[in-house]
Design a protein around this motif. Structure first.
Motif, short mmCIF file in Angstrom:
data_model
loop_
_atom_site.label_atom_id
_atom_site.label_comp_id
_atom_site.label_asym_id
_atom_site.label_seq_id
_atom_site.Cartn_x
_atom_site.Cartn_y
_atom_site.Cartn_z
N ARG A 46 0.82 -1.21 0.00
CA ARG A 46 0.00 0.00 0.00
C ARG A 46 0.85 1.26 0.00
N ARG A 47 2.03 1.17 0.56
CA ARG A 47 2.92 2.34 0.63
C ARG A 47 3.98 2.33 -0.47
N GLU A 48 3.87 1.38 -1.38
CA GLU A 48 4.79 1.27 -2.52
C GLU A 48 6.25 1.19 -2.06
N ILE A 49 6.46 0.43 -0.99
CA ILE A 49 7.82 0.19 -0.48
C ILE A 49 8.39 -1.00 -1.25
N SER A 50 9.48 -0.77 -1.96
CA SER A 50 10.08 -1.83 -2.75
C SER A 50 10.80 -2.85 -1.87
N GLU A 51 11.47 -2.33 -0.82
CA GLU A 51 12.23 -3.21 0.06
C GLU A 51 12.31 -2.57 1.43
#
Length: 264
Positions: A46-51
């Motif tokens: 949801r927060r577009e965190i890749s890693e």
């Protein structure tokens, strides 16, 4: 076992655009004195965190670091976006074996340290030996300056911040070492860390209007990384810090993912 090691050392999945985001500072598992949400795939997506580089809250007080690190790797299996960051306590017997397991068994590329919780300083022989060993194995050491402000700590867990003043001299003597200081505030940066060319910082506790922008006036942009200290802090706090500071695209991309990707 092989699957756990592969997941812990999973290659970066960030896109080659500004949309990529690497969060260098999150924790999983039960906190000693607070009920916090668990970070999972839906949280990251949801927060577009890749890693997200994840350590375990259990490492703060547990003594069996091998078991703590094994459970952490298991927790990270819920999402390919989670990279397990193990913990080694150099005050415990056979910490060298714990470090070896982190590298050889779990495939970890970074180790997170809690000097104030584990009762040692940056000048103690135990820490110096750990730093030397990690450097030889090309590991990134994340030193947590503080887990929370002293004013909000439990009366039974009153701990001062880590004294970072020895860091400058220490890192000059070991130029090959790579250390990231997590949760440093502006005062720590200006009094103890300026001039440390092989030290990186995260933004989790850099506060104030234009805090990230102001930090870059004295700290190099290629040594600053995105870190949220979630779930202890609201993740959105770190995100808003990036939005309210005036940054060039080059600076923003470096902090969001390029600097962290280069480290690991």
């Amino acid at each position: 076992m092989a699957q756990s090691a592969a997941l812990a050392a999973a290659p970066l999945i960030a896109a080659e655009t500004a949309a990529g985001l690497i969060d260098c500072n999150v924790h999983l598992g039960a906190h000693p004195v607070r009920l916090l949400r668990e970070i999972d795939e839906s949280f990251l997506a949801r927060r577009e965190i890749s890693e997200a580089w994840a350590a375990s809250h259990e490492a703060l007080l547990h003594r069996d670091m091998a078991a703590v690190n094994a459970r952490l790797v298991k927790r990270c299996e819920v999402s390919p976006r989670l990279r397990a960051v193990g913990c080694v306590n150099p005050r415990l017997p056979a910490w060298e074996d714990d470090l070896k397991r982190c590298v050889e068994l779990h495939g970890m590329k970074a180790i997170r340290l809690y000097p104030n919780h584990h009762d040692y300083t940056l000048t103690d022989t135990a820490f110096l030996k750990l730093l030397e060993s990690a450097t030889k194995q090309n590991l990134l050491l994340q030193v947590v300056a503080q887990m929370e402000d002293q004013r909000t700590q439990s009366p039974l867990m009153k701990l001062p911040p880590v004294d970072l003043k020895p860091m400058g001299t220490l890192m000059k003597k070991m130029p090959e070492a790579r250390v990231m200081v997590l949760n440093a505030n502006a005062a720590m940066i200006t009094t103890a860390l300026l001039g440390c060319t092989n030290v990186w910082l995260d933004i989790a506790m850099i506060e104030g209007v234009g805090g990230v922008e102001n930090t870059l006036k004295s700290w190099p942009a290629d040594k600053l990384c995105f870190g949220s200290h979630a779930p202890f802090f609201y993740w959105e706090s770190a995100s808003l810090k990036m939005q309210e500071s005036v940054l060039t695209d080059e600076q923003s991309n470096a902090i969001r993912y390029l600097n962290a990707r280069a480290l690991l």
